[in-house]
Motif scaffolding. Structure first.
Motif, PDB file in Angstrom:
ATOM      1  N   LYS A  73      43.972   2.466  80.543  1.00  0.00           N
ATOM      2  CA  LYS A  73      43.736   3.632  79.682  1.00  0.00           C
ATOM      3  C   LYS A  73      44.512   4.827  80.215  1.00  0.00           C
ATOM      4  O   LYS A  73      44.593   5.054  81.436  1.00  0.00           O
ATOM      5  CB  LYS A  73      42.235   3.967  79.663  1.00  0.00           C
ATOM      6  CG  LYS A  73      41.862   5.239  78.898  1.00  0.00           C
ATOM      7  CD  LYS A  73      40.368   5.492  78.967  1.00  0.00           C
ATOM      8  CE  LYS A  73      39.998   6.885  78.448  1.00  0.00           C
ATOM      9  NZ  LYS A  73      40.326   7.050  77.022  1.00  0.00           N
ATOM     10  N   TYR A  79      38.133  13.888  82.835  1.00  0.00           N
ATOM     11  CA  TYR A  79      37.486  12.844  83.624  1.00  0.00           C
ATOM     12  C   TYR A  79      35.966  12.886  83.441  1.00  0.00           C
ATOM     13  O   TYR A  79      35.201  13.137  84.365  1.00  0.00           O
ATOM     14  CB  TYR A  79      37.849  12.985  85.090  1.00  0.00           C
ATOM     15  CG  TYR A  79      39.300  12.703  85.407  1.00  0.00           C
ATOM     16  CD1 TYR A  79      40.106  11.967  84.529  1.00  0.00           C
ATOM     17  CD2 TYR A  79      39.882  13.169  86.577  1.00  0.00           C
ATOM     18  CE1 TYR A  79      41.423  11.714  84.812  1.00  0.00           C
ATOM     19  CE2 TYR A  79      41.218  12.910  86.872  1.00  0.00           C
ATOM     20  CZ  TYR A  79      41.981  12.190  85.988  1.00  0.00           C
ATOM     21  OH  TYR A  79      43.306  11.935  86.274  1.00  0.00           O
ATOM     22  N   THR A  80      35.542  12.618  82.209  1.00  0.00           N
ATOM     23  CA  THR A  80      34.117  12.493  81.934  1.00  0.00           C
ATOM     24  C   THR A  80      33.624  11.161  82.510  1.00  0.00           C
ATOM     25  O   THR A  80      34.419  10.284  82.863  1.00  0.00           O
ATOM     26  CB  THR A  80      33.849  12.520  80.425  1.00  0.00           C
ATOM     27  OG1 THR A  80      34.512  11.394  79.826  1.00  0.00           O
ATOM     28  CG2 THR A  80      34.384  13.803  79.798  1.00  0.00           C
ATOM     29  N   ALA A  81      32.302  10.994  82.579  1.00  0.00           N
ATOM     30  CA  ALA A  81      31.751   9.745  83.104  1.00  0.00           C
ATOM     31  C   ALA A  81      32.231   8.552  82.280  1.00  0.00           C
ATOM     32  O   ALA A  81      32.589   7.498  82.827  1.00  0.00           O
ATOM     33  CB  ALA A  81      30.231   9.807  83.121  1.00  0.00           C
ATOM     34  N   LYS A  82      32.257   8.704  80.965  1.00  0.00           N
ATOM     35  CA  LYS A  82      32.701   7.617  80.079  1.00  0.00           C
ATOM     36  C   LYS A  82      34.175   7.295  80.315  1.00  0.00           C
ATOM     37  O   LYS A  82      34.562   6.125  80.441  1.00  0.00           O
ATOM     38  CB  LYS A  82      32.480   8.022  78.626  1.00  0.00           C
ATOM     39  CG  LYS A  82      32.931   6.989  77.596  1.00  0.00           C
ATOM     40  CD  LYS A  82      32.560   7.452  76.201  1.00  0.00           C
ATOM     41  CE  LYS A  82      32.986   6.428  75.142  1.00  0.00           C
ATOM     42  NZ  LYS A  82      34.442   6.366  74.979  1.00  0.00           N
ATOM     43  N   ASN A  83      35.008   8.327  80.381  1.00  0.00           N
ATOM     44  CA  ASN A  83      36.436   8.104  80.590  1.00  0.00           C
ATOM     45  C   ASN A  83      36.719   7.510  81.972  1.00  0.00           C
ATOM     46  O   ASN A  83      37.600   6.650  82.111  1.00  0.00           O
ATOM     47  CB  ASN A  83      37.218   9.402  80.412  1.00  0.00           C
ATOM     48  CG  ASN A  83      37.392   9.779  78.959  1.00  0.00           C
ATOM     49  OD1 ASN A  83      37.290   8.924  78.073  1.00  0.00           O
ATOM     50  ND2 ASN A  83      37.645  11.049  78.698  1.00  0.00           N
ATOM     51  N   ARG A  84      35.988   7.954  82.994  1.00  0.00           N
ATOM     52  CA  ARG A  84      36.175   7.395  84.331  1.00  0.00           C
ATOM     53  C   ARG A  84      35.907   5.893  84.337  1.00  0.00           C
ATOM     54  O   ARG A  84      36.657   5.106  84.910  1.00  0.00           O
ATOM     55  CB  ARG A  84      35.245   8.092  85.330  1.00  0.00           C
ATOM     56  CG  ARG A  84      35.670   9.505  85.696  1.00  0.00           C
ATOM     57  CD  ARG A  84      34.605  10.183  86.554  1.00  0.00           C
ATOM     58  NE  ARG A  84      34.941  11.557  86.835  1.00  0.00           N
ATOM     59  CZ  ARG A  84      35.242  12.047  88.048  1.00  0.00           C
ATOM     60  NH1 ARG A  84      35.232  11.236  89.089  1.00  0.00           N
ATOM     61  NH2 ARG A  84      35.537  13.300  88.218  1.00  0.00           N
ATOM     62  N   LYS A  85      34.816   5.508  83.699  1.00  0.00           N
ATOM     63  CA  LYS A  85      34.467   4.088  83.647  1.00  0.00           C
ATOM     64  C   LYS A  85      35.545   3.282  82.928  1.00  0.00           C
ATOM     65  O   LYS A  85      35.943   2.201  83.387  1.00  0.00           O
ATOM     66  CB  LYS A  85      33.120   3.928  82.943  1.00  0.00           C
ATOM     67  CG  LYS A  85      32.602   2.504  82.902  1.00  0.00           C
ATOM     68  CD  LYS A  85      31.228   2.441  82.249  1.00  0.00           C
ATOM     69  CE  LYS A  85      30.712   1.005  82.199  1.00  0.00           C
ATOM     70  NZ  LYS A  85      29.373   0.928  81.560  1.00  0.00           N
ATOM     71  N   GLU A  86      36.043   3.818  81.809  1.00  0.00           N
ATOM     72  CA  GLU A  86      37.057   3.111  81.030  1.00  0.00           C
ATOM     73  C   GLU A  86      38.386   3.057  81.769  1.00  0.00           C
ATOM     74  O   GLU A  86      39.100   2.045  81.697  1.00  0.00           O
ATOM     75  CB  GLU A  86      37.238   3.789  79.675  1.00  0.00           C
ATOM     76  CG  GLU A  86      36.046   3.613  78.747  1.00  0.00           C
ATOM     77  CD  GLU A  86      36.239   4.326  77.426  1.00  0.00           C
ATOM     78  OE1 GLU A  86      37.264   5.007  77.253  1.00  0.00           O
ATOM     79  OE2 GLU A  86      35.345   4.199  76.553  1.00  0.00           O
TER      80      GLU A  86
END
Length: 308
Positions: A73, A79-86
């Motif tokens: 990605k 760098y939100t929690a969702k974006n970090r995970k993805e």
């Protein structure tokens, strides 16, 4: 020399298209592993996969001369929690999957290259970071790189499959990525330094990226390699080189306070602009790779000559 299949996982983005153009005349087939179907373009074909599970796509890896993994990605986001995970999952999961598949092939790829990032090193304004003496940095982007490389290097593969992790610098090309965005700033008089302009840019011309991968097919080098041009330049210098090449006499600077507003508006992170990436390609140079574009001014002039 005519190569067998060249397989590019996650190859529908900018760099994948660069590699497909370069290899289409050098290989029997260039096969793009993608989640989205695309019509064939001569010997460049798209094969569907999801990057998570095995399927019929695994057959294209049999006998391939080169597998390049470009999955991941885009980090140009908040760098939100969702974006970090993805961001992490989109790099680690395909690496583990490809390794699992390669381990079971009777005729696995001869060379497997994963493109990681030179941002794994610390913010460096004092001296260049190389593969042997460079200091690994800290923070989220570095954690991503570490998990990415660990997944790639640790997964067991057959002895006949050589593995290279390319720590890529900023790829310069006319069609996409950083260069056209900076050029747009130059065109409207905003092409001055970002921040204090002292941060280094480790870059590489897109043509040298493709040449490097071909060179690796012919040279028995493995492990971690920094894939950057030998000449890193400061941000202020780079922007001046772009202004000079394009014929714009001035460029308003962007101080840090203004950048802090800008990154919120466009949904990115300050680190991507202000981190000093001073990286040296020691292992490539020691092994005898010759960069066609080792000088930033020459690279910029070449890219500007490619009108699209």
């Amino acid at each position: 020399m005519k190569y067998n299949n060249i397989v590019i996982a996650g190859g529908n983005g900018y760099l994948g298209k660069v590699l497909a153009r370069y290899y289409r005349d050098l290989a029997e087939k260039v096969i793009i592993l993608s989640r989205k179907p695309q019509p064939a373009d001569g010997n460049v074909e798209t094969v569907l996969w999801d990057g998570k599970t095995e399927g019929s796509w695994t057959a294209v890896l049999q006998g391939a001369d080169l597998l390049v993994n470009l999955c991941g990605k885009n980090v140009n986001c908040r760098y939100t929690a969702k974006n970090r995970k993805e961001i992490i999952a989109s790099r680690v999961i395909p690496s583990l999957l490809l390794g699992q598949v390669i381990a079971g092939l009777s005729n696995p790829p001869k060379l497997w290259i994963t493109v990681t990032s030179a941002t794994i090193y610390r913010h460096a304004e004092d001296h260049a970071q190389d593969e042997e003496t460079g200091d690994i940095g800290y923070g989220f982007s570095i954690d991503v790189c570490k998990q990415w490389e660990e997944a790639f290097l640790a997964v067991p593969t057959p002895l006949m499959t050589r593995k290279v992790a390319l720590r890529m610098g900023i790829v310069l090309g006319r069609n996409d990525s950083v260069f056209p965005r900076l050029l747009n700033l130059v065109k409207v008089g905003l092409g001055g330094r970002q921040g204090d302009g002292e941060q280094y840019i480790s870059w590489i011309h897109e043509y040298d990226v493709a040449r490097c991968m071909e060179w690796l097919m012919r040279n028995e080098v493995d492990g971690v390699l920094n894939c950057v041009a030998p000449e890193a330049v400061k941000n202020a210098t780079f922007m001046k080189l772009m202004r000079d090449a394009y014929g714009v006499p001035f460029g308003l600077p962007s101080p840090q306070w203004l950048l802090e507003i800008g990154v919120l508006m466009i949904g990115t992170e300050m680190e991507l602009i202000l981190k000093s990436r001073w990286v040296a390609p020691k292992r490539l140079l020691d092994a005898g790779f010759n960069f066609q574009f080792s000088n930033a001014r020459h690279a910029i002039h070449d890219i500007l000559s490619l009108r699209v």
